[in-house]
Design a protein around this motif. Structure first.
Motif, PDB file in Angstrom:
ATOM      1  N   PHE A  78      47.292 -23.368  -3.258  1.00 22.81           N
ATOM      2  CA  PHE A  78      46.128 -22.503  -3.482  1.00 22.81           C
ATOM      3  C   PHE A  78      44.836 -23.233  -3.134  1.00 22.81           C
ATOM      4  CE2 PHE A  78      42.920 -19.992  -5.528  1.00 22.81           C
ATOM      5  CZ  PHE A  78      43.406 -18.692  -5.436  1.00 22.81           C
ATOM      6  N   ALA A  79      44.723 -24.477  -3.562  1.00 22.05           N
ATOM      7  CA  ALA A  79      43.517 -25.246  -3.252  1.00 22.05           C
ATOM      8  C   ALA A  79      43.315 -25.356  -1.739  1.00 22.05           C
ATOM      9  CB  ALA A  79      43.608 -26.636  -3.885  1.00 22.05           C
ATOM     10  N   ASP A  80      44.393 -25.599  -1.008  1.00 27.12           N
ATOM     11  CA  ASP A  80      44.316 -25.699   0.447  1.00 27.12           C
ATOM     12  C   ASP A  80      43.833 -24.404   1.073  1.00 27.12           C
ATOM     13  OD1 ASP A  80      45.072 -28.316   0.698  1.00 27.12           O
ATOM     14  OD2 ASP A  80      47.176 -27.900   1.139  1.00 27.12           O
ATOM     15  N   ALA A  81      44.331 -23.297   0.555  1.00 23.53           N
ATOM     16  CA  ALA A  81      44.027 -21.996   1.154  1.00 23.53           C
ATOM     17  C   ALA A  81      42.537 -21.664   1.083  1.00 23.53           C
ATOM     18  CB  ALA A  81      44.844 -20.907   0.471  1.00 23.53           C
ATOM     19  N   TYR A  82      41.851 -22.166   0.064  1.00 27.25           N
ATOM     20  CA  TYR A  82      40.461 -21.758  -0.157  1.00 27.25           C
ATOM     21  C   TYR A  82      39.486 -22.927  -0.272  1.00 27.25           C
ATOM     22  CZ  TYR A  82      42.768 -17.335  -0.884  1.00 27.25           C
ATOM     23  OH  TYR A  82      43.529 -16.200  -0.691  1.00 27.25           O
ATOM     24  N   ASP A  83      39.906 -24.119   0.191  1.00 23.45           N
ATOM     25  CA  ASP A  83      39.033 -25.291   0.153  1.00 23.45           C
ATOM     26  C   ASP A  83      38.479 -25.536  -1.249  1.00 23.45           C
ATOM     27  OD1 ASP A  83      39.175 -26.148   2.864  1.00 23.45           O
ATOM     28  OD2 ASP A  83      37.924 -24.444   3.417  1.00 23.45           O
ATOM     29  N   LEU A  84      39.357 -25.480  -2.224  1.00 26.03           N
ATOM     30  CA  LEU A  84      38.985 -25.743  -3.606  1.00 26.03           C
ATOM     31  C   LEU A  84      39.657 -27.026  -4.068  1.00 26.03           C
ATOM     32  CD1 LEU A  84      39.256 -22.090  -4.908  1.00 26.03           C
ATOM     33  CD2 LEU A  84      37.165 -23.383  -4.481  1.00 26.03           C
ATOM     34  N   LEU A  85      39.401 -27.403  -5.305  1.00 29.96           N
ATOM     35  CA  LEU A  85      39.928 -28.651  -5.834  1.00 29.96           C
ATOM     36  C   LEU A  85      41.013 -28.384  -6.863  1.00 29.96           C
ATOM     37  CD1 LEU A  85      36.554 -30.551  -6.411  1.00 29.96           C
ATOM     38  CD2 LEU A  85      38.021 -30.573  -4.367  1.00 29.96           C
ATOM     39  N   GLY A 130      25.360 -27.337  -2.186  1.00 28.14           N
ATOM     40  CA  GLY A 130      26.476 -26.575  -1.655  1.00 28.14           C
ATOM     41  C   GLY A 130      27.822 -27.001  -2.190  1.00 28.14           C
ATOM     42  N   HIS A 131      28.850 -26.222  -1.830  1.00 31.86           N
ATOM     43  CA  HIS A 131      30.216 -26.508  -2.249  1.00 31.86           C
ATOM     44  C   HIS A 131      31.139 -26.563  -1.030  1.00 31.86           C
ATOM     45  CE1 HIS A 131      30.960 -22.286  -1.593  1.00 31.86           C
ATOM     46  NE2 HIS A 131      30.269 -21.897  -2.641  1.00 31.86           N
ATOM     47  N   PRO A 132      32.425 -26.911  -1.198  1.00 30.35           N
ATOM     48  CA  PRO A 132      33.278 -27.174  -0.039  1.00 30.35           C
ATOM     49  C   PRO A 132      33.372 -26.057   0.982  1.00 30.35           C
ATOM     50  CG  PRO A 132      34.322 -28.008  -2.028  1.00 30.35           C
ATOM     51  CD  PRO A 132      33.093 -27.265  -2.473  1.00 30.35           C
ATOM     52  N   THR A 133      33.400 -24.819   0.538  1.00 25.58           N
ATOM     53  CA  THR A 133      33.530 -23.726   1.501  1.00 25.58           C
ATOM     54  C   THR A 133      32.366 -23.703   2.478  1.00 25.58           C
ATOM     55  OG1 THR A 133      34.798 -22.396  -0.063  1.00 25.58           O
ATOM     56  CG2 THR A 133      33.788 -21.232   1.760  1.00 25.58           C
ATOM     57  N   ARG A 140      29.611 -29.652  -6.714  1.00 28.26           N
ATOM     58  CA  ARG A 140      28.500 -29.396  -5.810  1.00 28.26           C
ATOM     59  C   ARG A 140      27.850 -30.709  -5.388  1.00 28.26           C
ATOM     60  NH1 ARG A 140      27.371 -23.817  -6.761  1.00 28.26           N
ATOM     61  NH2 ARG A 140      29.429 -22.996  -7.298  1.00 28.26           N
ATOM     62  N   LEU A 141      27.432 -30.754  -4.144  1.00 26.03           N
ATOM     63  CA  LEU A 141      26.683 -31.879  -3.606  1.00 26.03           C
ATOM     64  C   LEU A 141      25.467 -31.343  -2.864  1.00 26.03           C
ATOM     65  CD1 LEU A 141      29.657 -33.947  -2.054  1.00 26.03           C
ATOM     66  CD2 LEU A 141      28.417 -34.493  -4.161  1.00 26.03           C
ATOM     67  N   LEU A 142      24.509 -32.218  -2.599  1.00 27.83           N
ATOM     68  CA  LEU A 142      23.377 -31.830  -1.765  1.00 27.83           C
ATOM     69  C   LEU A 142      23.819 -31.876  -0.303  1.00 27.83           C
ATOM     70  CD1 LEU A 142      20.230 -31.249  -1.682  1.00 27.83           C
ATOM     71  CD2 LEU A 142      20.056 -33.624  -0.946  1.00 27.83           C
ATOM     72  N   PHE A 143      23.687 -30.760   0.383  1.00 27.76           N
ATOM     73  CA  PHE A 143      23.992 -30.680   1.804  1.00 27.76           C
ATOM     74  C   PHE A 143      22.696 -30.827   2.596  1.00 27.76           C
ATOM     75  CE2 PHE A 143      28.222 -28.257   2.265  1.00 27.76           C
ATOM     76  CZ  PHE A 143      28.713 -28.770   1.078  1.00 27.76           C
ATOM     77  N   TYR A 144      22.787 -31.508   3.736  1.00 30.48           N
ATOM     78  CA  TYR A 144      21.631 -31.517   4.632  1.00 30.48           C
ATOM     79  C   TYR A 144      22.099 -31.402   6.070  1.00 30.48           C
ATOM     80  CZ  TYR A 144      22.620 -36.556   5.284  1.00 30.48           C
ATOM     81  OH  TYR A 144      23.207 -37.769   5.568  1.00 30.48           O
ATOM     82  N   HIS A 201      37.184 -35.269  -0.165  1.00 31.05           N
ATOM     83  CA  HIS A 201      37.283 -36.416  -1.061  1.00 31.05           C
ATOM     84  C   HIS A 201      36.010 -36.663  -1.869  1.00 31.05           C
ATOM     85  CE1 HIS A 201      40.976 -38.389   1.107  1.00 31.05           C
ATOM     86  NE2 HIS A 201      41.263 -37.248   0.492  1.00 31.05           N
ATOM     87  N   ASP A 202      34.837 -36.449  -1.266  1.00 35.37           N
ATOM     88  CA  ASP A 202      33.590 -36.648  -2.016  1.00 35.37           C
ATOM     89  C   ASP A 202      33.489 -35.663  -3.175  1.00 35.37           C
ATOM     90  OD1 ASP A 202      32.790 -38.743  -0.437  1.00 35.37           O
ATOM     91  OD2 ASP A 202      31.419 -37.560   0.800  1.00 35.37           O
ATOM     92  N   PHE A 203      33.910 -34.427  -2.936  1.00 34.28           N
ATOM     93  CA  PHE A 203      33.892 -33.426  -4.008  1.00 34.28           C
ATOM     94  C   PHE A 203      34.920 -33.783  -5.072  1.00 34.28           C
ATOM     95  CE2 PHE A 203      32.422 -31.186  -0.219  1.00 34.28           C
ATOM     96  CZ  PHE A 203      31.283 -30.549  -0.692  1.00 34.28           C
TER      97      PHE A 203
END
Length: 425
Positions: free
Chosen positions: A340-347, A275-278, A154-158, A367-369
Motif C-alpha cells: 500500500f505504501a508503494d502504491a501511493y508514495d506513503l510511509l 510538501g509531502h512525498p506525493t 513533511r519537509l520544505l521543498f524548493y 528515505h528523508d521522509f
C-alpha cells in the motif's frame, strides 16, 4: 495522509460496484451456527480515479486473506476521502457499524465505547510493531484504539532551478527563508514562498510553523497551548517577514489551498513550500528538480517534523473480535503494509516494514521522509475535541497573517474554541 494523509491525497469516489453497507452474514457467525462470518470493511480511497483506486488493493488483500482463512469473508467498500468519515459516522449512528474501518479519526468512537482496544484484537507481535510515535497518537486513556495505517511527514521543498537562477542556497533559518524569498521575488517568481492557510488543510501548515517556532497545538502533558507566546511570535513573523513583504504570491494565504499551491509548484511557479512525498513525484514528472530540507526554524532547522497518519479500527457491534483480529494481523504483515505504501508514495507504520523500506535502494527518494517519521509530531488525534479545533483553525488562521490581522487575537479565538470543546466532554 483522515485529513492527514488526504489533506494530503484527496481521491475521488472509486468507480466500483457499490457493496452493501449493512451487515451481511454468510452463515450464523456470532450466533454460533456454521461459524462462517462476513466482515464488513469500509476504507478510504487514496487514488485519484478508477485507474488507481484503493479498491484493487483491498480486493486483492481480502482474496488473499480468505484463501488462508476459510470461513471468513471480507466485503470491502471503498469511499472517497470527502465522504468516508461521514458515511462511517452515519453507519454507526444507524446501528450498522462496519466491523473494520480505515478512515481519518477514531477518538470519538473510542470514547463512546464502540471500538475494541488493540490488546483484544491483535497478536502481541503486531501491536508491538507499530512505530512508537504513531502508536502513542492512537491511544485514548492509555489504550491503543486507533491503529496507524499509513503515514507521511513533511519537509520544505524548493525548486532547485529557481534557486540556482537566483544564486541562493537552501534555507536553514527563518531569516534565510525571508532573504531567499526576496531574491526569488526579484527574479519574477510568482510565489516566492507559497503559504497555504486556506480551509483545505491549513491545520497542517499551521502545525508545521508552530513546530518551527518551538511551539505546537499542545504541550507535553497534552493540554492545548494554541495561543502560547511561542505560537504568537511565529505568526507575527509570518505576518511581518513573509506576507507583509509581499513574498507569498498573488493569492492571500487565507485564500490559498494546498492543492492550488502544489499545482503551482509542479508548474515551476513556486520557489518554496512545505510538501509531502506525493508532491515530490508529481513535480519531478513535470521536470521540476526538487530540493528538500527540514523546515527552517527561528535559529536553525526544526528538530521534529510534522507527521500525518490515518487510522484503522475494529468496531464491537457485530461481535467479530477474533475474526477482526485475524484480518488485521494479516493486513499488517510487511508485504501488505509495503504494497500500500508503494502504491501511493506513503510511509509504512510498522518498525519492520520501515526498516525494509530504508534498506531498499528503490525507496531512496522517501528515505528523508522516513527518517523524520520516528520523531514527528502528530495532531492530537486522541482528543475528541480535535475535530472542532481543526475546523476552527481552517476557518480562522488565515486572518492571523493578513496585513491588518492580529495573531494574538486570532490564536486566542482558536484557543477559546479548544477550551470550550474540552469542557463540553
Amino acid at each position: 495522509m483522515g485529513q492527514a494523509v488526504q489533506r494530503r491525497f484527496v481521491g475521488v469516489t472509486a468507480v466500483v460496484a457499490a457493496l452493501g453497507l449493512t451487515a451481511a452474514l454468510s452463515g450464523c457467525g456470532a450466533d454460533g451456527g456454521s461459524g462462517d462470518v462476513t466482515l464488513k470493511l469500509v476504507a478510504a480511497d487514496y487514488g485519484t480515479g478508477a485507474e488507481n483506486s484503493s479498491q484493487k488493493y483491498w480486493d486483492d488483500l481480502a482474496a488473499a486473506f480468505e484463501k488462508k482463512n476459510p470461513g471468513i469473508r471480507v466485503d470491502v467498500t471503498v469511499r472517497s476521502w470527502k465522504d468516508v468519515d461521514r458515511e462511517v459516522a452515519e453507519m454507526v449512528k444507524a446501528g450498522e457499524a462496519p466491523d473494520i474501518a480505515q478512515i481519518g479519526a477514531y477518538a470519538e468512537y473510542a470514547e463512546a465505547g464502540d471500538l475494541y482496544p488493540a490488546s483484544e484484537m491483535l497478536a502481541i507481535r503486531t501491536e508491538s510493531n507499530f512505530l512508537p510515535s504513531l502508536s502513542d497518537a492512537g491511544k485514548v486513556r492509555g489504550s491503543l484504539y486507533g491503529l496507524p495505517f499509513v503515514a507521511s511527514t513533511r519537509l520544505l521543498f524548493y525548486n532547485k532551478g529557481l534557486f540556482d537562477a537566483a544564486g541562493i542556497d537552501a534555507p536553514q533559518t527563518w531569516d534565510d527563508i525571508s532573504s531567499d524569498a526576496e531574491a526569488l521575488k526579484k527574479k519574477g517568481v510568482t510565489y516566492p514562498f507559497a503559504l497555504p492557510l486556506g480551509p483545505e488543510e491549513s491545520q497542517a501548515e499551521t502545525l508545521m510553523w508552530m513546530l518551527s517556532g518551538n511551539g505546537g497545538y499542545t504541550d507535553d502533558a497534552g493540554t492545548y497551548v494554541i495561543d502560547s507566546a511561542a505560537n504568537v511570535e511565529t505568526f507575527k513573523w509570518l505576518q511581518s517577514d513573509l506576507v507583509g513583504k509581499g513574498l507569498t504570491g498573488p493569492v492571500a494565504p487565507g485564500k490559498l489551498d494546498r492543492a492550488t499551491a502544489f499545482e503551482a509548484f509542479t508548474k515551476g511557479e513556486v520557489g518554496m513550500l512545505n510538501g509531502h512525498p506525493t508532491l515530490m513525484e508529481d513535480a519531478e514528472k513535470k521536470g521540476i528538480e526538487v530540493g528538500m530540507v527540514p523546515l527552517p526554524g527561528a535559529d536553525g532547522p526544526t528538530e521534529g517534523s510534522m507527521g500525518v497518519a490515518d487510522w484503522m479500527m475494529g468496531f464491537k457491534q457485530n461481535g467479530h473480535r477474533k475474526e477482526i483480529g485475524r484480518f488485521l494481523d494479516f493486513a499488517y504483515q510487511d508485504e501488505n503494509v509495503l504494497a500500500f505504501a508503494d502504491a501511493y508514495d506513503l510511509l509504512p507504520v510498522t518498525g519492520s516494514a520501515s526498516a525494509e523500506m530504508e534498506a531498499d535502494a528503490k525507496h531512496k527518494p522517501l528515505h528523508d521522509f522516513l527518517s523524520a517519521l520516528p520523531n514527528s509530531q502528530l495532531y492530537p488525534f486522541g482528543k475528541t475535541s480535535w475535530a472542532q479545533v481543526s475546523e476552527a483553525v481552517k476557518e480562522k488562521i488565515g486572518s492571523a497573517v493578513e496585513p491588518n490581522g492580529n495573531p494574538e487575537i486570532v490564536l486566542g479565538d482558536i484557543a477559546a474554541v479548544a477550551r470550550d470543546a474540552e469542557s463540553a466532554q
